[in-house]
Design an enzyme around this catalytic site. Structure first.
Site, PDB file in Angstrom:
ATOM      1  N   CYS A  48     -18.563  11.646  55.781  1.00 45.99           N
ATOM      2  CA  CYS A  48     -17.436  12.083  56.708  1.00 45.99           C
ATOM      3  C   CYS A  48     -17.801  13.187  57.697  1.00 45.99           C
ATOM      4  O   CYS A  48     -18.595  14.044  57.278  1.00 45.99           O
ATOM      5  CB  CYS A  48     -16.082  12.042  56.017  1.00 45.99           C
ATOM      6  N   CYS A  51     -18.107  16.554  55.423  1.00 49.49           N
ATOM      7  CA  CYS A  51     -19.163  16.575  54.717  1.00 49.49           C
ATOM      8  C   CYS A  51     -20.355  16.896  55.725  1.00 49.49           C
ATOM      9  O   CYS A  51     -21.192  17.945  55.254  1.00 49.49           O
ATOM     10  CB  CYS A  51     -19.503  15.229  54.073  1.00 49.49           C
TER      11      CYS A  51
END
Length: 119
Positions: A48, A51
């Protein structure tokens, strides 16, 4: 015709190997445990935006310290679970989870790297 289907639940339990019905077989979990002991910096998370942002901050921190900027991004949930992480993104340094559940800034990653690696 039976009112209750005795024995069916036991058969269903055998088909799935974990509570999340993913690919968490004993072999995969063992391989993930062995991989944990490897040195290096890892980002745990599904890929995502948070991250990816943590990965970018970690790369900048490694550059600032003059270290190898190779970072492994672990996206497989059975490998993430092997670290005991339930909230991503997470930062792992030399097999030790040092942060999870938030995006660190570059200066925070620098401090953590210095502490963990004794710089």
């Amino acid at each position: 015709m039976a009112l209750f289907s005795f024995g069916k639940k036991k058969e269903e339990e055998k088909k799935t190997s974990c509570c999340c019905a993913c690919n968490c077989t004993a072999e995969n979990m063992q391989a993930a445990e062995e991989e944990k002991s490897l040195k290096g910096v890892k980002i745990l998370g599904g890929g995502c935006a948070k991250c990816n942002q943590l990965e970018a901050e970690a790369i900048e921190a490694l550059k600032e310290l003059g270290m190898d900027t190779t970072i492994e991004h672990v996206k497989e949930y059975e490998k993430i679970a092997a670290y005991g992480v339930m909230t991503t993104p997470a930062l792992v340094v030399d097999g030790k989870v040092v942060s999870y559940g938030k995006v660190l800034k570059k200066h925070e990653v620098v401090k953590i790297l210095k502490d963990v690696r004794g710089l």
